[in-house]
Design an enzyme around this catalytic site. Structure first.
Site: not given
Length: 271
Positions: A143-144
């Site tokens: 998801k970063g």
């Protein structure tokens, strides 16, 4: 003030003011706000102590704008006052920016596949008693952070996220078992400099475990530390290869992995 974009995307002033003062209510009034806690019960004597401290710090005149008891033996203060100090803004030397280019995801994949001919292994964890995984997850999880996908997004990167409250011994053992190319540790808890102590302990353990290593990627994993309060120390002082501060994105870390571990790779020209 005239500004232009630098190669790092950060505006650079070309017409800097020379001498500046803090801004409170009006430009140049030199007013600042300061908060602190004193180990004394709330009351008039405590407020006078806070004012005395403020004056010794150069705030004159100063006033206590907020005082709140923090239990029976402590008081929290907010003090507002005027400083007599000036800053030579134009004379400040700004550290050089990133020494490596930000690479697009496709080029990161290509570099690893071409040079290593295998997946690049990254082991990450929050060490010590630190239970805050938001930093390590932002870099590792798919998801970063800040619109960028984490290292898990890359097919050519194998990510092992050990989570929170991992001991140095556990991290070292897992890194060895995975033949890690890089080890990322996140430290958010900073009370009593726990982040510095934990990171130094981790670095010392890895250096001791790889006594014949020439350097990162040459006999031992690349050691990376990340957190919001590492701005008071250097890599050499901690024993790590890189420190990343607040606001670091997954793309910066992935690009650094290529820069540090695959030095023979030359960024490709866009056609």
């Amino acid at each position: 003030m005239i500004q232009r974009e630098t190669t790092t995307g950060v505006p650079e002033a070309t017409d800097l003011p020379s001498i500046i003062r803090p801004y409170g209510d009006t430009t140049g009034d030199a007013m600042v706000q300061l908060s602190f806690t004193l180990p004394v019960p709330a009351g008039k004597r405590a407020e006078l102590a806070a004012l005395g401290l403020a004056r010794q710090m150069g705030l004159d005149p100063a006033s206590v704008v907020h005082a709140k008891a923090m239990g029976p033996h402590f008081t929290f203060f907010i003090v507002y006052g005027k400083v007599n100090h000036l800053i030579d803004y134009a004379g400040i030397e700004v550290p050089e920016g990133r020494e490596y280019p930000l690479l697009p995801a496709k080029e990161i994949e290509l570099a690893i596949r071409t040079v290593l001919n295998r997946r690049l292994v990254v082991v990450g964890a929050c060490i010590g008693t630190d239970a805050h995984t938001v930093g390590i997850d932002a870099i590792l999880n798919v998801k970063g952070f800040a619109g960028e996908k984490g290292l898990e997004y890359h097919r050519e990167i194998q990510v092992v996220n050990m989570g929170a409250q991992v001991t140095v011994e556990e991290l070292l053992e897992r890194a060895k078992a995975e033949n890690a190319d890089a080890v990322l540790v996140s430290q958010v808890v900073t009370q009593k400099n726990a982040h510095i102590h934990n990171t130094k302990q981790m670095a010392a353990a890895f250096h001791a475990a790889y006594p014949t290593a020439v350097g990162p990627g040459m006999g031992r994993p690349l050691l990376i530390a990340g957190g919001p309060r590492f701005d008071t120390v250097t890599e050499a002082e901690l024993g790590v290869d890189r420190i990343f501060g607040k606001g670091t994105t997954p793309g910066e870390v992935a690009s650094y992995l290529v820069h540090a571990l695959l030095p023979s790779w030359t960024p490709q020209e866009e056609s």
